[in-house]
Design an enzyme around this catalytic site. Structure first.
Site, short mmCIF file in Angstrom:
data_model
loop_
_atom_site.label_atom_id
_atom_site.label_comp_id
_atom_site.label_asym_id
_atom_site.label_seq_id
_atom_site.Cartn_x
_atom_site.Cartn_y
_atom_site.Cartn_z
N GLU A 209 0.12 -1.44 -0.11
CA GLU A 209 -0.22 0.24 0.51
C GLU A 209 0.22 0.69 -0.32
O GLU A 209 2.25 1.01 0.47
CB GLU A 209 -1.30 -0.04 1.55
CG GLU A 209 0.00 0.09 2.99
CD GLU A 209 -1.06 -0.09 3.61
OE1 GLU A 209 -0.65 0.09 4.64
OE2 GLU A 209 -2.26 -0.52 3.56
N HIS A 247 -4.48 2.61 7.47
CA HIS A 247 -3.22 2.36 8.94
C HIS A 247 -2.62 3.13 8.52
O HIS A 247 -1.81 4.59 8.05
CB HIS A 247 -2.12 1.10 7.81
CG HIS A 247 -2.95 -0.01 7.56
ND1 HIS A 247 -2.84 -1.54 6.04
CD2 HIS A 247 -3.68 -0.82 8.45
CE1 HIS A 247 -3.09 -2.20 7.04
NE2 HIS A 247 -4.50 -2.14 7.51
#
Length: 296
Positions: A209, A247
């Protein structure tokens, strides 16, 4: 074979008497994991459906011969739990807990490394070697044993990709969620090394990511060292710069950690990058058959 865990791995659950710890301890045992003990200070002598509860990790490890621990304690107690597990001489510690402060994790990272303890997490779903054992919260029902290694920063994306792999007839050797925090115990490169050495892993799916440079460094490692095929997926491609997406580690700052930088790094390494998670099974099949489809 598999990496890190197998049917012989004996596991301690730290925080076993809590809601999450008790639920997942029983789920792990039902899957076939050797859950030998739990630890909750002040509740030693109890048991959870036959799983004995001890006061300390040291006592639990000594009495049961456990080699691994999984941590389900609140963030304010997690650092103490990590260090206690390391002091007990366990080889593997999996920390599910999220919300541990970065400064604490920097200290914990070196504390465990200095004692040669491998840490997975924190803020991770754990890992599973299908048909052998699982440590953490991954749903065992979607996995199947096979030749694909999976390593991911995202728990839910791991589940989506694994479900697609299983439906496509591509079982998994081991699936590892490394966690989405800025500081994690084990990164992509260390796990890629293990998959490269595992004779029963034939190819690897890497799920990354935006944020940080783990994926770029992994791409360079793949380019220089890996013979086995790797395919990738990068989430957060449409995230605006400077905005946190999910996150704590998934943030772009100073022009670093962009999706573009990661895509370019994988392109240089010859790693196909899927536009969608559901493209990963076909990319893997193509690479395992020697078909080159980069930048799908």
């Amino acid at each position: 074979m598999s990496i890190l865990i197998d049917a012989d791995t004996r596991v301690i659950v730290q925080g076993i008497t809590g809601r999450d710890g008790s639920f997942h301890a029983l789920a792990m045992r039902e899957y076939g994991t050797q859950v030998t003990a739990g630890v909750t200070p002040g509740k030693g002598g109890q048991n959870l459906q036959g799983i004995p509860v001890f006061e300390t990790v040291q006592e639990a490890a000594a009495r049961t011969g456990a080699q691994a621990s999984v941590i389900f304690v609140p963030a304010r107690f997690a650092s103490s739990a990590l260090q206690e597990a390391a002091d007990a001489g366990l080889a593997l510690v999996v920390c599910i807990t999220e919300g541990i402060p970065v400064q604490e994790m920097l200290y914990n990272y070196h504390y465990l490394r200095d004692r040669r303890v491998r840490l997975i997490g924190p803020n991770c779903p754990g890992l599973i070697s299908p048909g052998k054992a699982k440590i953490g919260i991954m749903p065992g029902s979607i996995h199947a044993a096979g030749p694909i290694g999976v390593v991911s920063r995202s728990g839910t994306l791991t589940y989506e990709v694994v479900y697609g792999l299983t439906r496509a007839g591509l079982g998994q050797s081991t699936c590892v969620g490394i966690g989405g925090d800025p500081v994690v115990g084990t990164g992509f490169i260390e796990l890629l090394e293990l998959f490269e050495r595992d004779p029963d892993t034939e190819a690897v799916a890497l799920i990354g990511e935006i944020g940080g440079d783990e994926e770029e460094r992994a791409a360079e490692y793949i380019r220089r060292n890996m013979r086995k095929p790797v395919v990738a997926f990068i989430s957060g491609r449409t995230a605006p710069q400077g905005k946190r997406m999910g996150h704590a580690g998934a943030i772009i700052s100073g022009g670093r950690g962009t999706a573009e930088a990661k895509l370019e790094a994988f392109a240089r390494a010859g790693v196909p990058v899927a536009d969608r998670p559901d493209q990963i099974p076909q990319l893997l099949k193509d690479r395992m058959q020697g078909v080159d489809r980069r930048g799908v």
